[in-house]
Design an enzyme around this catalytic site. Structure first.
Site, PDB file in Angstrom:
ATOM      1  N   CYS A   1       0.708  -1.136   0.053  1.00 35.39           N
ATOM      2  CA  CYS A   1       0.074  -0.095   0.046  1.00 35.39           C
ATOM      3  C   CYS A   1       0.815   1.284   0.013  1.00 35.39           C
ATOM      4  CB  CYS A   1      -0.958  -0.050   1.423  1.00 35.39           C
ATOM      5  SG  CYS A   1      -2.122  -1.253   1.373  1.00 35.39           S
TER       6      CYS A   1
ATOM      7  N   CYS B   1      -6.800   0.815   4.567  1.00 37.14           N
ATOM      8  CA  CYS B   1      -7.337  -0.580   4.488  1.00 37.14           C
ATOM      9  C   CYS B   1      -7.114  -1.160   6.129  1.00 37.14           C
ATOM     10  CB  CYS B   1      -6.621  -1.583   3.564  1.00 37.14           C
ATOM     11  SG  CYS B   1      -4.753  -1.936   3.999  1.00 37.14           S
TER      12      CYS B   1
ATOM     13  N   GLU C   1       0.325   3.878   1.685  1.00 41.19           N
ATOM     14  CA  GLU C   1       0.392   4.508   2.889  1.00 41.19           C
ATOM     15  C   GLU C   1       1.639   3.782   3.643  1.00 41.19           C
ATOM     16  OE1 GLU C   1      -2.449   3.472   1.570  1.00 41.19           O
ATOM     17  OE2 GLU C   1      -4.033   3.987   2.788  1.00 41.19           O
TER      18      GLU C   1
END
Length: 140
Positions: A59, A100, A61
């Protein structure tokens, strides 16, 4: 869910996340961009790494947090992720997405007081990671 004021700095953070994914979007490689702001005001952005086998994708992030920590920037303040539509999608709008579950865990582990910008009920809001992960698993 408790929300906090959306500031000019937050708007700039969203624009940074949009810019990084616009610049680096590739079908089946990168479609999420993230930007984080440290408590000192520095901004770090990244794109996600998509893999043919989805479970090894990383991801945006996570990459942004890893970049910040690798540069010695441990005091994370706010983070946002933006999704770029795939080339075959009719709707071409970039949209803010919620982190997520794994990203929520990681954000909380490294910055339990971090703010997260997301969209809820067609409104951009800012909340704390603890609001998104209220019953965090704690060892011991």
């Amino acid at each position: 869910m408790k929300t906090y004021p959306f500031t000019i700095q937050d708007k700039k953070l969203v624009e940074e996340a949009k810019m990084i994914i616009k610049e680096h979007y590739e079908d089946d490689k990168h479609h999420i961009g993230a930007a984080l702001r440290t408590k000192s005001g520095e901004v770090i952005s990244a794109v996600h790494l998509e893999a043919y086998i989805g479970r090894i994708s990383v991801c945006a992030e996570v990459i942004a947090i890893g970049s910040a920590l690798s540069q010695g920037k441990k005091e994370l303040h706010t983070i946002v992720a933006v999704r770029h539509p795939y080339s075959g999608e009719e709707n071409r709008e970039l949209s803010i997405v919620s982190p997520c579950g794994m990203c929520r865990e990681l954000i909380y582990d490294y910055a339990p007081d971090c703010y997260v910008i997301l969209e809820a009920n067609q409104e951009i809001i800012k909340t704390k990671i603890s609001e998104l992960l209220p019953l965090k698993y704690v060892r011991g």
